[in-house]
Design a protein around this motif. Structure first.
Motif, PDB file in Angstrom:
ATOM      1  N   THR A  97     -79.579  68.054  25.747  1.00  0.00           N
ATOM      2  CA  THR A  97     -80.533  68.066  26.975  1.00  0.00           C
ATOM      3  C   THR A  97     -80.733  66.757  27.658  1.00  0.00           C
ATOM      4  N   TRP A  98     -79.753  66.836  28.827  1.00  0.00           N
ATOM      5  CA  TRP A  98     -79.664  65.866  29.671  1.00  0.00           C
ATOM      6  C   TRP A  98     -80.566  65.830  31.427  1.00  0.00           C
ATOM      7  N   ASP A  99     -80.646  64.665  31.931  1.00  0.00           N
ATOM      8  CA  ASP A  99     -81.429  64.950  32.994  1.00  0.00           C
ATOM      9  C   ASP A  99     -81.196  63.573  33.881  1.00  0.00           C
ATOM     10  N   VAL A 148     -79.937  73.420  26.188  1.00  0.00           N
ATOM     11  CA  VAL A 148     -79.294  72.547  27.580  1.00  0.00           C
ATOM     12  C   VAL A 148     -80.649  72.771  28.397  1.00  0.00           C
ATOM     13  N   PHE A 149     -80.313  72.163  29.427  1.00  0.00           N
ATOM     14  CA  PHE A 149     -80.984  72.589  31.205  1.00  0.00           C
ATOM     15  C   PHE A 149     -80.444  72.949  31.876  1.00  0.00           C
ATOM     16  N   PHE A 150     -80.950  73.774  32.808  1.00  0.00           N
ATOM     17  CA  PHE A 150     -80.904  75.223  33.761  1.00  0.00           C
ATOM     18  C   PHE A 150     -79.103  74.216  34.562  1.00  0.00           C
ATOM     19  N   GLY A 159     -83.265  78.951  28.406  1.00  0.00           N
ATOM     20  CA  GLY A 159     -82.099  78.353  29.148  1.00  0.00           C
ATOM     21  C   GLY A 159     -82.813  77.359  29.574  1.00  0.00           C
ATOM     22  N   GLY A 160     -83.599  76.419  29.801  1.00  0.00           N
ATOM     23  CA  GLY A 160     -84.458  75.507  30.179  1.00  0.00           C
ATOM     24  C   GLY A 160     -84.628  75.440  31.348  1.00  0.00           C
ATOM     25  N   GLU A 165     -80.597  78.260  40.860  1.00  0.00           N
ATOM     26  CA  GLU A 165     -79.726  77.652  40.653  1.00  0.00           C
ATOM     27  C   GLU A 165     -79.289  77.796  39.148  1.00  0.00           C
ATOM     28  N   TRP A 166     -80.779  78.213  38.231  1.00  0.00           N
ATOM     29  CA  TRP A 166     -80.879  78.851  37.206  1.00  0.00           C
ATOM     30  C   TRP A 166     -80.764  80.220  36.592  1.00  0.00           C
TER      31      TRP A 166
END
Length: 380
Positions: free
Chosen positions: A163-165, A205-207, A231-232, A249-250
């Protein structure tokens, strides 16, 4: 399709964990429900056990949550930095978590604690950015769990959070990562060792990272990947009030991943604060009907994109316990499945997890009379 809305207005979330809501048992106990379709076998493909300052969730705690009348046959333990070794090289400290989970599994396998096979599968942590140096670490995980599930042991895979943002407060600083980590030569060199050892990868992971994950999945078609927590998608902080944009987007990322035959998805994690679908501001815990209404757009999109045979249930307890009780959450999923065929229900509730993690569990066999063993038995 319009994105779903948060079920309630949210307050300021500064200085709060992006994932964990506080568990309030008195609040949860205000919402009690009988189990829906309790005869259906279930495999919980995603839960944790740990003992942390101010947060303890161990075997007996999980057994108490399982004792709600649902027919949970087996579970899969997911790494969460539990019982790391206090000494030794940093990259070997996570071996302690596999030892711990395997010990719980051995207790459960005795039958003394009921018929549910807790920790029948173990997903551990290993830093794949070690590249080829990760091979002996993976082999030690496998050995500590008595082998892989396909060979009669319990070890079945690795999870390394990716996960990264841009907003670093949404991520766990104990899992340092970068925007392009899964693209790096070092990570991919380590990732390449999973399939030859019979191991899968749990992808958290994030979306907005789903398309990047699809690139990884296409590069390693022989490696089985399961996407964690639907799918975060994120509905808090900078993403609050952007439900339609996030949903679209997801959804595009979900569709791209679903086109990869080596990828499955977990219907889990919707009770995390991250989702924005939580009910913590209400006077009482949500009913399964309220949860099903909030979850339906996300779950139905996953079910349609992947098919029921590539979707699996995961409680994500105790993390999701801040939002709903175990039995109510399972009831909500069963409500969303609604009029699905018996085969589709079986896939989501147990068969997909059994297949993906190669669990030697016979969910067609009758459950022994020890299913509802009293976990508060005397120690005398």
């Amino acid at each position: 399709m319009s994105g779903p809305r948060s079920p309630h207005g949210s307050s300021s979330q500064a200085n709060q964990s992006p994932t964990h809501l506080p568990v309030r048992n008195d609040w949860l106990n205000l919402q009690r429900e009988a189990p829906l379709e309790p005869e259906h076998p279930v495999i919980d493909a995603h839960h944790h056990l740990y003992d942390r300052p101010g947060s303890q969730y161990l075997f007996d705690d999980y057994l108490a949550d399982l004792g709600t009348g649902h027919n949970v046959r087996a579970t899969v333990f997911l790494q969460a930095r539990a019982m790391l070794r206090a000494h030794g090289p940093e990259h070997l400290k996570p071996l302690g978590e596999t030892e711990f989970a395997n010990g719980v599994a051995a207790m459960s396998a005795s039958g003394i604690y009921g018929a549910t096979q807790v920790c029948a599968g173990i997903v551990g942590f290993a830093d794949l950015t070690l590249g080829d140096g990760i091979r002996p670490v993976l082999e030690r995980h496998i050995s500590l769990a008595g082998g892989t599930t396909v060979s009669g042991g319990r070890f079945c895979g690795i999870r390394q959070s990716l996960t990264w943002d841009p907003d670093a407060t949404l991520t766990n600083p104990l899992y340092p990562t970068s925007e392009c980590q899964m693209d790096t030569t070092a990570f991919r060199a380590g990732f390449a060792h999973l399939a030859p050892l019979g191991l899968s990868f749990d992808a958290w992971v994030f979306f907005h990272q789903l398309r990047r994950l699809a690139v990884l999945a296409r590069a390693f078609p022989e490696t089985s990947i399961v996407v964690n927590h639907c799918g975060g998608f994120v509905g808090i902080k900078g993403y609050q009030g952007r439900g339609d944009t996030v949903f679209q987007e997801w959804r595009q990322g979900i569709l791209e991943l679903a086109a990869c035959p080596n990828v499955m998805i977990k219907l889990s994690g919707l009770g995390m604060r991250l989702s924005g679908l939580t009910f913590e501001g209400q006077d009482r815990a949500p009913s399964s009907m309220a949860l099903a209404q909030a979850w339906r757009p996300w779950l139905e999109t996953c079910l349609t994109a992947f098919g029921a045979h590539r979707c699996m249930f995961g409680s994500n307890f105790p993390v999701d316990k801040g939002n709903h009780s175990y039995g109510v959450g399972l009831n909500a999923l069963k409500r969303v499945l609604g009029t699905s065929t018996p085969a589709d229900k079986a896939n989501v509730l147990w068969r997909s997890a059994k297949t993906f993690y190669r669990l030697p569990i016979d969910c067609a066999a009758p459950l022994s009379s020890g299913m509802n063993a009293d976990v508060s038995r005397s120690n005398g």
